[in-house]
Design a protein around this motif. Sequence first.
Motif, mmCIF file in Angstrom:
data_model
loop_
_atom_site.group_PDB
_atom_site.id
_atom_site.type_symbol
_atom_site.label_atom_id
_atom_site.label_comp_id
_atom_site.label_asym_id
_atom_site.label_seq_id
_atom_site.Cartn_x
_atom_site.Cartn_y
_atom_site.Cartn_z
ATOM 1 N N PHE A 131 0.819 -1.203 0.000
ATOM 2 C CA PHE A 131 0.000 0.000 0.000
ATOM 3 C C PHE A 131 0.864 1.268 0.000
ATOM 4 N N ASP A 132 2.107 1.158 0.426
ATOM 5 C CA ASP A 132 3.022 2.299 0.366
ATOM 6 C C ASP A 132 3.690 2.418 -0.996
ATOM 7 N N ARG A 133 3.606 1.348 -1.795
ATOM 8 C CA ARG A 133 4.203 1.325 -3.138
ATOM 9 C C ARG A 133 3.184 0.750 -4.099
ATOM 10 N N PRO A 134 2.099 1.464 -4.368
ATOM 11 C CA PRO A 134 1.046 0.947 -5.245
ATOM 12 C C PRO A 134 1.585 0.647 -6.642
ATOM 13 N N GLY A 135 1.065 -0.408 -7.220
ATOM 14 C CA GLY A 135 1.520 -0.816 -8.543
ATOM 15 C C GLY A 135 2.639 -1.825 -8.515
ATOM 16 N N THR A 136 3.174 -2.116 -7.321
ATOM 17 C CA THR A 136 4.254 -3.095 -7.206
ATOM 18 C C THR A 136 3.650 -4.439 -6.810
ATOM 19 N N SER A 137 3.585 -5.340 -7.751
ATOM 20 C CA SER A 137 3.047 -6.663 -7.471
ATOM 21 C C SER A 137 3.661 -7.660 -8.426
ATOM 22 N N ASN A 138 3.376 -8.923 -8.174
ATOM 23 C CA ASN A 138 3.880 -9.980 -9.039
ATOM 24 C C ASN A 138 2.908 -10.294 -10.161
ATOM 25 N N GLY A 139 1.899 -9.445 -10.359
ATOM 26 C CA GLY A 139 0.969 -9.663 -11.453
ATOM 27 C C GLY A 139 1.658 -9.716 -12.808
ATOM 28 N N PRO A 140 2.530 -8.737 -13.146
ATOM 29 C CA PRO A 140 3.263 -8.831 -14.408
ATOM 30 C C PRO A 140 4.156 -10.066 -14.488
ATOM 31 N N THR A 141 4.654 -10.527 -13.324
ATOM 32 C CA THR A 141 5.458 -11.752 -13.323
ATOM 33 C C THR A 141 4.612 -12.943 -13.743
ATOM 34 N N GLU A 142 3.383 -13.015 -13.233
ATOM 35 C CA GLU A 142 2.489 -14.093 -13.642
ATOM 36 C C GLU A 142 2.158 -13.970 -15.130
ATOM 37 N N ALA A 143 2.061 -12.745 -15.636
ATOM 38 C CA ALA A 143 1.813 -12.559 -17.065
ATOM 39 C C ALA A 143 2.982 -13.085 -17.893
ATOM 40 N N ILE A 144 4.210 -12.850 -17.423
ATOM 41 C CA ILE A 144 5.381 -13.392 -18.117
ATOM 42 C C ILE A 144 5.329 -14.912 -18.113
ATOM 43 N N ASN A 145 4.939 -15.514 -16.993
ATOM 44 C CA ASN A 145 4.803 -16.964 -16.936
ATOM 45 C C ASN A 145 3.794 -17.461 -17.965
ATOM 46 N N GLY A 146 2.719 -16.699 -18.155
ATOM 47 C CA GLY A 146 1.744 -17.070 -19.172
ATOM 48 C C GLY A 146 2.320 -17.026 -20.569
ATOM 49 N N ARG A 147 3.139 -16.025 -20.855
ATOM 50 C CA ARG A 147 3.774 -15.956 -22.169
ATOM 51 C C ARG A 147 4.780 -17.083 -22.368
ATOM 52 N N LEU A 148 5.432 -17.492 -21.287
ATOM 53 C CA LEU A 148 6.354 -18.626 -21.395
ATOM 54 C C LEU A 148 5.593 -19.921 -21.680
ATOM 55 N N GLU A 149 4.404 -20.053 -21.096
ATOM 56 C CA GLU A 149 3.579 -21.219 -21.406
ATOM 57 C C GLU A 149 3.198 -21.217 -22.884
ATOM 58 N N HIS A 150 2.891 -20.034 -23.419
ATOM 59 C CA HIS A 150 2.570 -19.933 -24.847
ATOM 60 C C HIS A 150 3.783 -20.288 -25.697
ATOM 61 N N LEU A 151 4.968 -19.876 -25.263
ATOM 62 C CA LEU A 151 6.191 -20.220 -25.994
ATOM 63 C C LEU A 151 6.381 -21.726 -26.037
ATOM 64 N N ARG A 152 6.185 -22.394 -24.902
ATOM 65 C CA ARG A 152 6.338 -23.847 -24.882
ATOM 66 C C ARG A 152 5.295 -24.511 -25.772
ATOM 67 N N GLY A 153 4.099 -23.945 -25.827
ATOM 68 C CA GLY A 153 3.082 -24.515 -26.706
ATOM 69 C C GLY A 153 3.423 -24.335 -28.170
ATOM 70 N N THR A 154 3.955 -23.164 -28.525
ATOM 71 C CA THR A 154 4.346 -22.919 -29.915
ATOM 72 C C THR A 154 5.443 -23.873 -30.353
ATOM 73 N N ALA A 155 6.385 -24.137 -29.459
ATOM 74 C CA ALA A 155 7.509 -25.022 -29.773
ATOM 75 C C ALA A 155 7.187 -26.491 -29.520
ATOM 76 N N LEU A 156 5.952 -26.782 -29.057
ATOM 77 C CA LEU A 156 5.569 -28.156 -28.711
ATOM 78 C C LEU A 156 6.488 -28.731 -27.647
ATOM 79 N N GLY A 157 6.901 -27.895 -26.725
ATOM 80 C CA GLY A 157 7.722 -28.345 -25.609
ATOM 81 C C GLY A 157 9.205 -28.235 -25.887
ATOM 82 N N PHE A 158 9.989 -28.231 -24.807
ATOM 83 C CA PHE A 158 11.445 -28.158 -24.891
ATOM 84 C C PHE A 158 12.046 -29.321 -24.107
ATOM 85 N N ARG A 159 13.168 -29.803 -24.570
ATOM 86 C CA ARG A 159 13.911 -30.836 -23.854
ATOM 87 C C ARG A 159 15.234 -30.323 -23.311
#
Length: 436
Positions: free
Chosen positions: A383-411
């Motif tokens: 509350f002293d630093r509004p706008g600071t959260s891990n929400g964008p971090t979760e969004a990055i995780n979502g984009r990484l999931e999309h990357l793995r789907g596009t590549a059909l997974g990584f080994r």
Amino acid sequence: MLKPTFTCPDLNSFCLLDALGLVVTGQLIRRDRAILECRVAEDDPWCRGCGGQGVPRGTVIRKLAHLPLGWRPTALWVRVRRYRCADCARVWRQDTSQAAAPRAKLSRHAVLWALKSVVIDRMSIARVAAALAASWHTVNDAVLTAGRQLLIEDPTRFDGVKVIGVDEHCWRHTGKGSHYVTVVIDLTPVRAGIGPARLLDMVPGRSKAVFKTWLDAQTQGFREGIEVVAMDGFSGFKTATSEELPEAVAVMDPFHVVALAGDALDQARQRVQRETTGHRGRSGDPLYGARRTLRTGADLLTDPQDRKLTAVFAADEHVEVEASWRIYQKIVAAYRCPSKPMGKQILTEVIRSLRRGIPVKLVELKKLGRTLNRRAADILAYFDRPGTSNGPTEAINGRLEHLRGTALGFRNLTNYITRALLDTGGFRPLLHPHLR
């Protein structure tokens, strides 16, 4: 309307061969590809050993995949002259390093086009390889190498980072070994309102030691510049931050705080369900039917949903669920409060109310209270630093999931980390001089 000024057709300029030091001497258009016969623009018949003039000894053809023209795969057949020195018998070829790297199968323009397609257009390596009429491994190796040289190894990539987020990410769901990595996100652009978050780095494993080792490996200037670290409820990230970044403020983001309260509510509902009915939730059970409505914010309830909750709470055996629901709603209301000081006051009162005096029966609220009181400073710091959260971090995780789907997974984890940095690293490649 201004009249355009045209010049004579120039196939060298149209195909971007003048920047490669090549000159077109012929063309062959096939149904599946276009082939351009080229020669090296500048002749160099002088011996690199003794300086004598060489004698031509025939030509060899170097075949290079070029960037597709009109989505038709284009190949360059470069006729390279061979010379032999009459004085020292040294043999050499014309220099084609301007057109392609030594032993490379892609022209320099083709490599940059492939990198732009992966980073900007988010195409798969398989699709890029098909457009270039090259093998998957050839294109993948070229993209990873160029990406590391031009983008990932940029010495200014970590400059100006003041707010970071840390979280875990599952990079694969099958096979042996660790499936998790620790991702570090730059939240500075989000906090300043100048752009999206970007992936800074990805480290194998998920523990306090992993994050602590990564922080320790950074420069002293980088560590001193970090002001805020956003994280979830994992205590390992908190401890590593306290030890390596003593001046930084740890912020537990609202998403995970609300998730903890929601889990406590679900566990209370499931426990009361078993105690009152003797079985897990089934269709027709009041608590089971209200499971989604219970997680809905009170200010978003429709009239039918409000009546459903009123009927559920009317039963005396559901009083423990109602108590957990009210705590959950107060936490949600604190974060939704338009006034940050008032929201902080509401959440402070909730945390204090869970410190003592909780009935023994409400085991879920007692556990939630212990967690919230232990991390109270981190929770209220939001509350002293509004706008600071891990929400964008979760969004990055979502984009990484999309990357793995596009590549059909990584080994290969190393390749995955490089592709992830290229895909979500926020390098602003359109502004990069090599990717214009």
